[in-house]
Design an enzyme around this catalytic site. Structure first.
Site, PDB file in Angstrom:
ATOM      1  CB  SER A  10      -0.874  -0.182   1.401  1.00  0.00           C
ATOM      2  OG  SER A  10      -1.451   1.386   1.481  1.00  0.00           O
ATOM      3  CG  HIS A  34      -3.975  -1.969  -1.200  1.00  0.00           C
ATOM      4  ND1 HIS A  34      -4.766  -3.011  -1.339  1.00  0.00           N
ATOM      5  CD2 HIS A  34      -4.250  -1.218  -0.226  1.00  0.00           C
ATOM      6  CE1 HIS A  34      -6.003  -2.716  -0.211  1.00  0.00           C
ATOM      7  NE2 HIS A  34      -5.453  -1.486   0.239  1.00  0.00           N
ATOM      8  CG  ASP A  36      -5.124   1.969   1.223  1.00  0.00           C
ATOM      9  OD1 ASP A  36      -6.132   1.025   1.368  1.00  0.00           O
ATOM     10  OD2 ASP A  36      -3.685   1.931   1.457  1.00  0.00           O
ATOM     11  CG  MET A  38      -8.891   6.552   2.694  1.00  0.00           C
ATOM     12  SD  MET A  38      -8.155   6.488   4.328  1.00  0.00           S
ATOM     13  CE  MET A  38      -7.015   5.195   4.144  1.00  0.00           C
ATOM     14  CG  HIS A  67      -8.991  -0.905   0.360  1.00  0.00           C
ATOM     15  ND1 HIS A  67      -8.383  -0.784   1.528  1.00  0.00           N
ATOM     16  CD2 HIS A  67     -10.327  -1.227   0.805  1.00  0.00           C
ATOM     17  CE1 HIS A  67      -9.060  -1.108   2.599  1.00  0.00           C
ATOM     18  NE2 HIS A  67     -10.494  -1.306   2.149  1.00  0.00           N
ATOM     19  CG  MET A  69     -11.336   2.267   2.991  1.00  0.00           C
ATOM     20  SD  MET A  69      -9.974   2.162   3.608  1.00  0.00           S
ATOM     21  CE  MET A  69      -8.863   2.452   2.467  1.00  0.00           C
ATOM     22  CG  MET A 138     -10.829  -3.709   6.277  1.00  0.00           C
ATOM     23  SD  MET A 138      -9.439  -3.478   5.375  1.00  0.00           S
ATOM     24  CE  MET A 138      -8.359  -2.072   6.462  1.00  0.00           C
ATOM     25  N   GLY A 143      -8.818   3.323   7.599  1.00  0.00           N
ATOM     26  CA  GLY A 143      -8.689   4.972   7.694  1.00  0.00           C
ATOM     27  C   GLY A 143      -7.144   5.447   7.747  1.00  0.00           C
ATOM     28  CG  PHE A 144      -5.815   6.860  10.307  1.00  0.00           C
ATOM     29  CD1 PHE A 144      -5.534   8.085   9.860  1.00  0.00           C
ATOM     30  CD2 PHE A 144      -7.143   6.756  10.717  1.00  0.00           C
ATOM     31  CE1 PHE A 144      -6.333   9.193   9.722  1.00  0.00           C
ATOM     32  CE2 PHE A 144      -7.873   7.907  11.040  1.00  0.00           C
ATOM     33  CZ  PHE A 144      -7.338   8.677  10.409  1.00  0.00           C
ATOM     34  N   GLY A 145      -2.846   4.044   8.135  1.00  0.00           N
ATOM     35  CA  GLY A 145      -1.786   3.177   8.172  1.00  0.00           C
ATOM     36  C   GLY A 145      -0.986   3.207   9.520  1.00  0.00           C
ATOM     37  CG  ASP A 174      -5.587  -3.203   4.019  1.00  0.00           C
ATOM     38  OD1 ASP A 174      -4.587  -2.708   4.590  1.00  0.00           O
ATOM     39  OD2 ASP A 174      -6.325  -2.503   3.527  1.00  0.00           O
ATOM     40  N   GLY A 175      -4.061  -4.574   7.085  1.00  0.00           N
ATOM     41  CA  GLY A 175      -3.780  -3.654   8.261  1.00  0.00           C
ATOM     42  C   GLY A 175      -2.881  -4.451   9.259  1.00  0.00           C
ATOM     43  N   GLY A 176      -1.622  -3.854   9.481  1.00  0.00           N
ATOM     44  CA  GLY A 176      -0.706  -4.188  10.430  1.00  0.00           C
ATOM     45  C   GLY A 176      -0.024  -5.427  10.057  1.00  0.00           C
ATOM     46  N   GLY A 196       1.689  -1.716   4.267  1.00  0.00           N
ATOM     47  CA  GLY A 196       2.072  -0.135   4.035  1.00  0.00           C
ATOM     48  C   GLY A 196       3.156   0.175   4.671  1.00  0.00           C
ATOM     49  CB  SER A 197       3.680   1.690   7.984  1.00  0.00           C
ATOM     50  OG  SER A 197       2.865   0.826   8.671  1.00  0.00           O
TER      51      SER A 197
HETATM   52  C1  DX5 Z   1      -5.905   1.403   6.240  1.00  0.00           C
HETATM   53  C2  DX5 Z   1      -5.552   0.987   4.763  1.00  0.00           C
HETATM   54  C3  DX5 Z   1      -4.261   0.080   4.670  1.00  0.00           C
HETATM   55  C4  DX5 Z   1      -2.964   0.555   5.049  1.00  0.00           C
HETATM   56  C5  DX5 Z   1      -2.298  -0.274   5.691  1.00  0.00           C
HETATM   57  O1  DX5 Z   1      -7.339   1.635   6.230  1.00  0.00           O
HETATM   58  O2  DX5 Z   1      -6.749   0.154   3.898  1.00  0.00           O
HETATM   59  O3  DX5 Z   1      -4.206  -0.475   3.215  1.00  0.00           O
HETATM   60  O4  DX5 Z   1      -2.216   1.441   4.029  1.00  0.00           O
HETATM   61  O5  DX5 Z   1      -1.241   0.256   6.250  1.00  0.00           O
HETATM   62  P1  DX5 Z   1      -0.479  -0.563   7.363  1.00  0.00           P
HETATM   63  O6  DX5 Z   1       0.210  -1.811   6.667  1.00  0.00           O
HETATM   64  O7  DX5 Z   1       0.765   0.525   7.849  1.00  0.00           O
HETATM   65  O8  DX5 Z   1      -1.195  -1.134   8.559  1.00  0.00           O
HETATM   66 ZN    ZN Z   2      -6.062  -0.795   2.244  1.00  0.00          ZN
END
Ligand code: DX5
Ligand code: ZN
Length: 221
Positions: A10, A34, A36, A38, A67, A69, A138, A143-145, A174-176, A196-197
């Site tokens: 992401s 990916h 995102d 939003m 993706h 949102m 999810m 909402g946030f990385g 997706d997420g963490g 992502g991160s």
């Molecule tokens: C969050 C996004 C994710 C985000 C994941 O709502 O849908 O795709 O980029 O970021 P990480 O991998 O840092 O959790």
């Molecule tokens: Zn995502």
């Protein structure tokens, strides 16, 4: 039986001033990128309007996994399919007509993805399997990385794997996702990983993608 593993980084935590360049950094080792989207309505954050997203999609050297949102996914999702995304994922919580919109995405030539937030039951959607190319579970609140992986979602991942059965449906999380969490998600049944991160805060993003893939491939089923 070993499943094919896909890593879909992401760019939410990448450098927004040079997204095309950031995508090129991970292109050799990633399956899709990916994206995102939003709208600050479905989630309390904003990333791109349609024109900005379209420019990124057109310039991307990797196929794009969008993706969404956003509210009104019924209208917006087919538009993302029409502009050339390889995969378009909508949230069940933002969709009035899940089967109709999944069909519209496929009709426009993209893979159709269906996402659920942590609080949403997946079993209610078992009956649309034939219209779905990917389920997205999810593992954080969207909402946030940079949030922590919710390990209480592992049961939902396993449940989704059972629903999928023999069908060639991808199971994305997706997420963490990081070197610390990818193995447990794989063990539970996921085969397609957003990160992502973990990727874009790494010194060498491409090396991190390869490490994540190796860890997922190392899980014995
Ligand atoms: C969050 C996004 C994710 C985000 C994941 O709502 O849908 O795709 O980029 O970021 P990480 O991998 O840092 O959790
Ligand atoms: Zn995502």
């Amino acid at each position: 039986m070993s499943r094919e593993i896909r890593i879909t980084p992401s760019i939410l935590n990448a450098n927004f001033d040079d997204l095309a360049g950031e995508i090129r950094r991970i292109a050799q080792v990633s399956d899709l990128v990916h994206l995102d989207v939003m709208d600050n309505l479905f989630v309390p954050n904003f990333t791109f309007d349609f024109a900005t997203a379209s420019a990124i999609i057109q310039e991307s050297v990797l196929p794009v996994d969008a993706h969404l949102m956003v509210l009104d996914a019924d209208t917006i999702a087919p538009q993302y399919a029409e502009i050339g995304c390889a995969s378009v994922t909508l949230h069940v919580e933002a969709t009035q007509d899940v089967p109709g919109t999944l069909r519209a995405i496929r009709h426009a030539g993209a893979r159709a993805g269906l996402a659920v937030k942590p609080g949403t039951d997946i079993t209610d959607y078992a009956d649309v399997c034939d219209l779905v190319d990917m389920f997205l579970i999810m593992t954080v609140e969207p909402g946030f990385g940079g949030q922590s992986f919710m390990s209480d979602m592992l049961a939902k991942i396993s449940q989704t794997r059972l629903i999928i059965g023999d069908r060639p449906i991808w199971l994305q999380v997706d997420g963490g996702i990081s070197p610390d969490t990818i193995e447990m998600a794989t063990q539970a049944g996921a085969d397609t990983f957003v990160a992502g991160s973990a990727v874009f805060k790494a010194q060498d993003p491409a090396k991190m993608v390869s490490m994540l893939r190796a860890l997922a491939n190392g899980v014995k089923e």
